[in-house]
Design an enzyme around this catalytic site. Sequence first.
Site, PDB file in Angstrom:
ATOM      1  N   GLY A 140     -21.299  77.389 -44.262  1.00  0.00           N
ATOM      2  CA  GLY A 140     -21.888  77.703 -43.514  1.00  0.00           C
ATOM      3  C   GLY A 140     -22.210  79.096 -43.506  1.00  0.00           C
ATOM      4  N   GLY A 171     -22.506  89.416 -45.730  1.00  0.00           N
ATOM      5  CA  GLY A 171     -23.877  88.874 -44.704  1.00  0.00           C
ATOM      6  C   GLY A 171     -24.960  89.424 -44.089  1.00  0.00           C
ATOM      7  CG  ASP A 210     -26.813  74.496 -48.827  1.00  0.00           C
ATOM      8  OD1 ASP A 210     -26.731  74.139 -49.933  1.00  0.00           O
ATOM      9  OD2 ASP A 210     -27.002  75.982 -49.260  1.00  0.00           O
ATOM     10  CG  ASN A 211     -31.002  75.900 -48.626  1.00  0.00           C
ATOM     11  OD1 ASN A 211     -30.545  76.339 -47.737  1.00  0.00           O
ATOM     12  ND2 ASN A 211     -31.039  76.689 -49.977  1.00  0.00           N
TER      13      ASN A 211
END
Length: 466
Positions: free
Chosen positions: A81, A117, A240-241
Amino acid sequence: MRIPFDNSFAALPETFYTRVDPTSITAPNLLAWNDNLANELGVEGADKAQVFSGNEIPQGAAPLAQLYAGHQFGNYNQQLGDGRAILLGEVIDNNDLRRDVQLKGSGRTPYSRGGDGRAWLGPVLREYVVSEAMHALGIPTTRALAAVATGEDILRETGMLPGAVLTRVASSHLRVGTFQVFAHRGQIDDLRTLTDYAIARHYPNADGAMGLLKAVCAQQADLVAAWMSVGFIHGVMNTDNCSIAGETIDYGPCAFMDDFHMGRVFSSIDQQGRYAYGNQPNIAVWNMAQLATALIQLAEDKDAAVEEATAIIHAMPAQLEAAWLARFAAKLGIAIPHPDDAELIQRLLDLMQTDGADFTNTFRALGTGAARDQFTDRDAFDTWHSDFTARVADLPDAAALRAKSNPAVIPRNHRIEQMITAATAGDMAPFNRLMTAYADPYTLHDAELATPPTPSEVVPATFCGT
């Protein structure tokens, strides 16, 4: 600030994302702004630093972090995510295309997995420069709208580094891993909703899940062939890429080759060469097989779905070979290649690898006589060049095709690192120089940027922005 949002992903069930606002920062400073892209998107107004740092949420935005999973270096991670990215929303651009507007480095989300983050300045400017260069090279890619310094330092392995936020624009941020997470969890209704959404958004002519698979395979084949034609190594082709839209996404430890080698790896974390230059076609097929595995879960007749999906995946190597041949034949000046042109191309690549010839400059110099200077075994090159000359002798547009198929400049790794070093010290002049040159990469405006690195300038490894 006016951004004409028209959000569709935020209207999907909340199993697809978590609503979260960016984390505010103390002293945002706009470092780079893409006027042309802003005009395409219909973005206008002041307060750019405040909005694109995440300090101010523009009207119509629907901030959220997307859920996905993925295979990372072949190992499945069941929940990833957006750990440091927040989708502000979507815009219908001047070409009637739907595009995401995302902040990258905008603070923690529920998917941060212990991370801060944030992003530091170096990877933000690398992605800005390289993604815009890829766009100018004509290769499908995400785009960079803005780069904002946060005024705050963040902790990385090498110490405290200046923070920054990138505004990324994409056709979407749907990934192979977006499908994997729902398939793995057995959330078939969500998987079906996602599949219908992806078809409507990207491939409206696709016939169901297998039609989607076939369309994505074709896009990935063309994309990887395009990468290889400019010597680009993605560096981290995890599922995920891997964008469903067929765009280059997530410029982490990416790099462009100087001297050619099929096994070239730059990523510091790719110890086994899984994502080496020459292995990228194989990984594209592998990634599509993971998408197929997810989509098969939608079928009532699993055996029939497996048979159909297997045929689609088994057809992909031939698609890749055809796309590769078309790209590399064009680099020689051949518009309509013959199957045996692959041997002519491979012979040149073999000579380049043996002699350590510069990939970009060798192809750029074909037909001028200067390509010979790239080789130490010039007799071997002369033999190849004689066959090359005979092949293109009767092709009237060969020189023009070579000129538009072989860039004069690419984002060389040492120039990117020099730019980052300067920007970290507060000097954005090298960044602006690169942006000017790479905006028109098929014309040599700045000869120094076409020069390969000296031994002391060689960048042996690249690193992920996290």
